[in-house]
Design an enzyme around this catalytic site. Structure first.
Site, PDB file in Angstrom:
ATOM      1  CG  ASP A 182      -8.197 -18.249 -41.731  1.00 11.22           C
ATOM      2  OD1 ASP A 182      -7.930 -19.432 -42.047  1.00 11.22           O
ATOM      3  OD2 ASP A 182      -8.136 -17.827 -40.551  1.00 11.22           O
ATOM      4  N   GLY A 215     -12.991 -23.689 -29.341  1.00 12.66           N
ATOM      5  CA  GLY A 215     -13.081 -23.226 -30.721  1.00 12.66           C
ATOM      6  C   GLY A 215     -13.770 -21.881 -30.846  1.00 12.66           C
ATOM      7  CB  SER A 251     -10.356 -18.405 -25.410  1.00 12.40           C
ATOM      8  OG  SER A 251      -9.493 -19.489 -25.630  1.00 12.40           O
ATOM      9  CD  GLU A 286      -2.809 -17.905 -31.671  1.00 14.44           C
ATOM     10  OE1 GLU A 286      -2.644 -19.122 -31.823  1.00 14.44           O
ATOM     11  OE2 GLU A 286      -3.822 -17.410 -31.172  1.00 14.44           O
ATOM     12  CG  ASP A 320      -9.645 -17.454 -34.978  1.00 15.11           C
ATOM     13  OD1 ASP A 320     -10.605 -17.510 -35.771  1.00 15.11           O
ATOM     14  OD2 ASP A 320      -9.011 -18.456 -34.602  1.00 15.11           O
TER      15      ASP A 320
HETATM   16  C1  GLA Z   1      -8.884 -21.766 -36.425  1.00 21.61           C
HETATM   17  C2  GLA Z   1      -7.811 -20.791 -36.901  1.00 21.61           C
HETATM   18  C3  GLA Z   1      -8.394 -19.808 -37.916  1.00 21.61           C
HETATM   19  C4  GLA Z   1      -9.139 -20.540 -39.034  1.00 21.61           C
HETATM   20  C5  GLA Z   1     -10.122 -21.548 -38.449  1.00 21.61           C
HETATM   21  C6  GLA Z   1     -10.776 -22.379 -39.520  1.00 21.61           C
HETATM   22  O1  GLA Z   1      -9.855 -21.071 -35.686  1.00 21.61           O
HETATM   23  O2  GLA Z   1      -7.270 -20.075 -35.820  1.00 21.61           O
HETATM   24  O3  GLA Z   1      -7.365 -19.005 -38.441  1.00 21.61           O
HETATM   25  O4  GLA Z   1      -8.233 -21.150 -39.912  1.00 21.61           O
HETATM   26  O5  GLA Z   1      -9.496 -22.424 -37.520  1.00 21.61           O
HETATM   27  O6  GLA Z   1     -11.547 -21.579 -40.329  1.00 21.61           O
END
Ligand code: GLA
Length: 386
Positions: free
Chosen positions: A36, A123, A126, A160, A172
């Protein structure tokens, strides 16, 4: 998801008012990790576990926040941003409020009560679920609907970056904002365009295995990977001027110019370039109902994250080994940032019990911890419960 009635009652007992209810989901990513922030592609689903926010307007300019998990009441003032990075869940709430105001949303004061069954630090995003649910709650209470769901997601990412201090990508927040029941989303992280891909297969189940492992180095290693990708972009730009991000590099181009890169940067770039190809192929496989191919791509993605991107860990690798040895499993991989957290498994319904049993038994035998295992359908994004 948590029952809404007790939450309403709980809110009333604290604040003496009737709340409106909002929620946003956690997520698992089927394929496309660490792409991303390279302007690439991701294929996540929103999960059925959600963060709920009960909310009512206040007459003043304060936001009062309480969580059912941490029952100390906290508060902040909309006109006086508090110190950043206090390393608590309140950072996400206040960061979101500040980020919305910076986008011209005219917020009012609010009483908030937060409840969630998305585990923190697993992961499953949340934090994005919290940002999106709080964001929609604050905008709706203020009667200000100017932000689209995509803009809400970007506001969460800004919170963030600027307030919490995590340099995350946009996956996310986008899936928490835009998720659709029974669909995965194929997201182009450059244009932020999200294409729903139907994902409700009779007989095929998504099983999530939370190893409950969380490595301290996750965030420093995440930032290091981002920097390594940038280093790759800079070196490749010298010979490939059209390259703005690793998204723009093809595999033949990477192979032709690999000698310009250090061994580590070459491996990181190789993961990102091949992961983008796998993600596009996975969306195709899903739309053609080819679960065997989707599963194969998931396992290939795990290997790439393990060997080239080096963000897996022994617990995640073990879970993938167990799953791929089990009959009836289409595919398995780590999901999200890595260094702990969850694996996502695509499993024939009749294999769910035996896989769950094998994962619990073997993880406990090898690592002495019991994973949390649950199945989920693809669920909806942020919404108000009317
Ligand atoms: C975390 C980050 C996302 C993405 C993933 C890996 O969840 O918040 O933006 O980079 O790692 O794909």
């Amino acid at each position: 998801m948590t029952n809404l009635v007790p939450l309403r009652r709980h809110f009333h007992s604290i604040y003496g008012a009737e709340p409106r209810l909002f929620s946003a989901p956690g997520r698992v990513n089927l394929v496309g990790d660490h792409t991303d922030y390279n302007d690439g592609f991701v294929l996540p689903i929103a999960i059925e576990r959600r963060t709920l926010v009960a909310a009512a307007q206040r007459a003043d300019r304060s936001v009062h926040v309480q969580s059912t998990r941490f029952p100390t009441k906290r508060q902040f003032e909309l006109d006086r941003p508090g110190p950043r990075r206090q390393n608590g869940w309140l950072d996400y709430v206040e960061g979101m409020a500040q980020s919305l105001q910076a986008r011209g949303v005219e917020l009012t004061g609010a009483d908030l009560l937060i409840d969630s069954d998305v585990p923190t630090g697993a992961g499953l995003s949340s934090s994005a679920a919290l940002e999106m649910a709080v964001g929609l709650a604050l905008c709706s209470l203020a009667g200000d609907e100017k932000l689209s769901r995509v803009e809400l997601a970007v506001a969460g990412q800004t919170a963030e970056h600027d307030y919490v201090g995590t340099m995350c990508g946009i996956m996310d927040q986008l899936i928490a904002a835009l998720g659709q029941s029974d669909h995965a989303l194929m997201i182009d992280c450059r244009t932020l365009e999200a294409t729903p891909v139907p994902f409700a297969r009779p007989g095929a189940v998504v099983l999530v295995c939370d190893t409950k492992v969380k490595r301290e180095l996750a965030s420093s290693e995440y930032n290091r990977r981002r920097a390594e990708c940038q280093e790759g972009v800079r070196a490749l730009q010298e010979v490939l001027p059209h390259v703005r991000a690793l998204r723009d590099v093809s595999l033949p181009e990477l192979e032709a110019h690999a000698a310009r890169l250090s061994e580590t940067v070459r491996k990181r770039c190789f993961h990102v370039v091949t992961e983008n190809e796998r993600t596009l192929a996975a969306a195709r496989a899903l739309s053609e109902d080819d679960l065997a191919e989707l599963g194969r791509l998931m396992v290939a993605s795990h290997r790439s994250l393990q060997v080239d991107y080096e963000v897996s860990c022994p617990e995640l690798d073990l879970c993938v080994e167990i799953a791929t040895a089990e009959p009836g499993v289409y595919g398995a991989r780590m999901t999200g940032g890595g260094f702990g957290g969850c694996t996502v498994n695509l499993v024939a319904e009749e294999a769910v019990a035996s896989l769950s049993e094998a994962l619990s038994r073997e993880v406990e035998r090898r690592f002495g911890t019991r994973p949390d295992i649950f199945t989920t359908r693809a669920s909806s994004g942020v919404k108000e419960h009317l």
